[in-house]
Design a protein around this motif. Structure first.
Motif, mmCIF file in Angstrom:
data_model
loop_
_atom_site.group_PDB
_atom_site.id
_atom_site.type_symbol
_atom_site.label_atom_id
_atom_site.label_comp_id
_atom_site.label_asym_id
_atom_site.label_seq_id
_atom_site.Cartn_x
_atom_site.Cartn_y
_atom_site.Cartn_z
ATOM 1 N N ASP A 174 0.714 -0.974 0.112
ATOM 2 C CA ASP A 174 -0.093 0.179 0.109
ATOM 3 C C ASP A 174 0.814 1.323 -0.102
ATOM 4 O O ASP A 174 1.554 1.332 0.785
ATOM 5 N N LEU A 175 0.549 2.205 -0.981
ATOM 6 C CA LEU A 175 1.355 3.354 -1.190
ATOM 7 C C LEU A 175 1.127 4.358 0.029
ATOM 8 O O LEU A 175 1.947 5.120 0.195
ATOM 9 N N MET A 176 0.038 4.425 0.642
ATOM 10 C CA MET A 176 -0.336 5.580 1.628
ATOM 11 C C MET A 176 0.001 4.974 2.893
ATOM 12 O O MET A 176 -0.087 5.550 4.077
ATOM 13 N N ALA A 235 2.479 5.084 4.925
ATOM 14 C CA ALA A 235 3.085 6.186 5.895
ATOM 15 C C ALA A 235 2.322 6.985 6.463
ATOM 16 O O ALA A 235 2.200 7.454 7.683
ATOM 17 N N ASN A 236 1.216 7.310 5.768
ATOM 18 C CA ASN A 236 0.178 8.052 6.366
ATOM 19 C C ASN A 236 -0.609 7.368 7.245
ATOM 20 O O ASN A 236 -1.186 7.822 8.056
ATOM 21 N N PHE A 264 -6.985 11.675 1.548
ATOM 22 C CA PHE A 264 -6.031 11.267 2.591
ATOM 23 C C PHE A 264 -6.805 11.088 3.904
ATOM 24 O O PHE A 264 -7.551 11.638 4.234
ATOM 25 N N ILE A 315 1.856 12.344 -2.436
ATOM 26 C CA ILE A 315 1.540 11.038 -2.569
ATOM 27 C C ILE A 315 2.837 10.429 -3.152
ATOM 28 O O ILE A 315 3.317 9.225 -2.823
ATOM 29 N N LEU A 323 4.930 9.728 -0.103
ATOM 30 C CA LEU A 323 4.648 8.379 0.601
ATOM 31 C C LEU A 323 5.225 7.334 -0.408
ATOM 32 O O LEU A 323 5.503 6.227 0.188
ATOM 33 N N LEU A 324 5.028 7.104 -1.360
ATOM 34 C CA LEU A 324 5.623 6.139 -2.388
ATOM 35 C C LEU A 324 7.103 6.059 -2.029
ATOM 36 O O LEU A 324 7.499 4.776 -2.052
ATOM 37 N N LYS A 360 8.820 6.701 0.600
ATOM 38 C CA LYS A 360 8.963 5.889 1.940
ATOM 39 C C LYS A 360 8.712 4.456 1.781
ATOM 40 O O LYS A 360 9.596 3.811 2.398
ATOM 41 N N ALA A 361 7.680 4.019 1.128
ATOM 42 C CA ALA A 361 7.273 2.573 1.221
ATOM 43 C C ALA A 361 8.119 1.867 0.274
ATOM 44 O O ALA A 361 8.941 0.985 0.493
ATOM 45 N N LEU A 376 -4.348 1.648 -4.455
ATOM 46 C CA LEU A 376 -3.092 2.397 -4.621
ATOM 47 C C LEU A 376 -2.082 2.040 -4.169
ATOM 48 O O LEU A 376 -1.754 2.054 -2.877
ATOM 49 N N PHE A 377 -1.260 1.035 -4.932
ATOM 50 C CA PHE A 377 -0.162 0.295 -4.232
ATOM 51 C C PHE A 377 0.901 -0.023 -5.255
ATOM 52 O O PHE A 377 0.875 0.194 -6.423
ATOM 53 N N ILE A 378 2.045 -0.201 -4.683
ATOM 54 C CA ILE A 378 3.425 -0.505 -5.324
ATOM 55 C C ILE A 378 3.094 -2.041 -6.000
ATOM 56 O O ILE A 378 2.814 -3.096 -5.174
#
Ligand SMILES: Nc1nc2c(ncn2[C@@H]2O[C@H](COP(=O)(O)OP(=O)(O)OP(=O)(O)O)[C@@H](O)[C@H]2O)c(=O)[nH]1
Ligand SMILES: [Mg+2]
Ligand SMILES: [Zn+2]
Lengths: 217, 116
Positions: free
Chosen positions: A11-13, A15-16, A130, B6, B9-10, B12-13, B107-109
């Motif tokens: 999941d890309l979000m 960290a939030n 968000f 966004i 955040l991408l 970071k992940a 919404l994912f890698i």
């Protein structure tokens, strides 16, 4: 050079989401409801809060977190009516993120509150993306903005748990088709409750606040 | 302009995943993310943010690949399933609004390609 492919599914979000989850735990511990007001600049979010301040005072103790790109003007308006308020400056960003909200929450006297209302940065697009750990996003749409907005910004109306149609007193003066707007909202989110409000004339706030009380219990 | 946030955040992940790879890769060639149709993300802005935020980092020059996921729904009234076209969540069979989303909010890698 050789390359190698690695499947990830992450999941890309994330960290939030970590901060949003912390906020949900904190709110559950303190038994506080948190709502997130989202709407375009000037939709009437601060005015709605001012109206709630007048009417809600006795039933529910609430505080406000004011999200703005710049200035503390909205926070000053809320402070004037005797409601505790903190200003969150997004530093140019078009939305609030969970971490900032989490830190701001910790500075509130949550023990003695029932409700925290976050006024997000004026914008119908970005804040809808968000999660800030709220229990409900509330879409605020004024009749001056046009009846087609639910179709143009479907994510907000999909994510919202309620919609407030604000500035209803202006209805006679603007080309806004109320039944059409309600139909569009229903097409996007069939179960969304819609409240028609005029903060200026203090009308229609009761229904919205009863809904909030039910959400709390 | 939330594309910058966004993208942050991408990164970071991505970094958490990338740093955990053993043996350490020689570099990143590409990252592929899946974006549900309901997200209001402007591809050009996201690419711009990616270029700006990765320049002069280990990921500089790596490609960001975007895959879009169409919206799918299920009608609770008649059990119809299929592709829907937001913003309308109206069932094409029984014409009732209230189709529940089964895809479109992702919404994912999905994968990364590393240099070894
Ligand atoms: N006629 C009428 N005007 C209203 C009403 N509510 C707000 N307004 C006016 O609309 C303008 C914007 O209201 P605000 O409450 O500041 O809007 P906001 O959504 O908080 O704006 P931002 O925080 O800047 O995004 C002000 O001039 C208000 O006086 C209403 O119910 N009726
Ligand atoms: Mg305001
Ligand atoms: Zn159906």
């Amino acid at each position: 050079m050789t390359t190698k492919e690695i499947k990830i599914y992450r999941d890309l979000m994330g960290a939030n989401e970590v901060w949003a989850a912390k906020t949900r735990v904190l709110l559950a511990q303190k038994r506080v409801l948190m709502i997130n007001l989202i709407g375009s600049p000037g939709a009437g979010k601060t005015s709605l809060l001012e109206g709630m301040g007048v009417q809600l005072d006795k039933k529910m103790k609430f505080a406000v977190l004011e999200g703005d790109v710049e200035t503390t003007r909205d926070a000053e308006r809320i402070r004037e009516i005797g409601v505790p308020v903190s200003q969150l400056l997004s530093g140019g960003a078009c939305h609030l993120e969970a971490k900032l909200v989490h830190y701001a929450l910790q500075d509130l006297d949550l023990e003695h509150l029932d409700l925290v209302v976050v006024e997000n940065v004026g914008n119908m697009v970005c804040p809808a993306e968000f999660d800030i750990g709220e229990h409900a996003k509330i879409a605020v749409l004024s009749v001056a903005e046009g009846d087609d907005k639910p179709l143009k910004y479907p994510l907000l109306f999909q994510q919202a748990k309620a919609a407030v149609l604000s500035k209803m007193d202006l209805l006679p003066y603007v080309p806004f088709d109320l039944p059409a707007c309600r139909k569009y909202i229903q097409q996007v989110n069939a179960k969304l409750p819609v409240f028609e409000v005029s903060a200026l004339q203090q009308e229609g706030l009761g229904g919205f606040m009863r809904w909030l009380c039910e959400l709390k219990s | 302009m939330h594309e910058f946030s966004i993208c942050g955040l991408l990164l970071k992940a991505l970094t958490e995943e990338y740093d955990a790879i053993e043996p350490a890769p020689a570099g990143l060639k590409s990252v592929t993310i899946v974006i549900g149709e309901l997200h209001q993300i402007v591809p050009d802005y996201l690419q711009g943010a990616w270029a700006a935020l990765t320049a002069d980092t280990d990921y500089g020059g790596a490609e960001l690949i975007l895959e879009f996921q169409a919206s799918h729904g299920i009608c609770p009234a008649c059990d119809w399933t299929g592709t829907i076209s937001p913003p309308l969540f109206v069932c094409p069979t029984c014409k009732i609004p209230g189709v529940e989303l089964s895809a479109g909010k992702e919404l994912f890698i999905r994968k990364i390609e590393i240099k070894t």
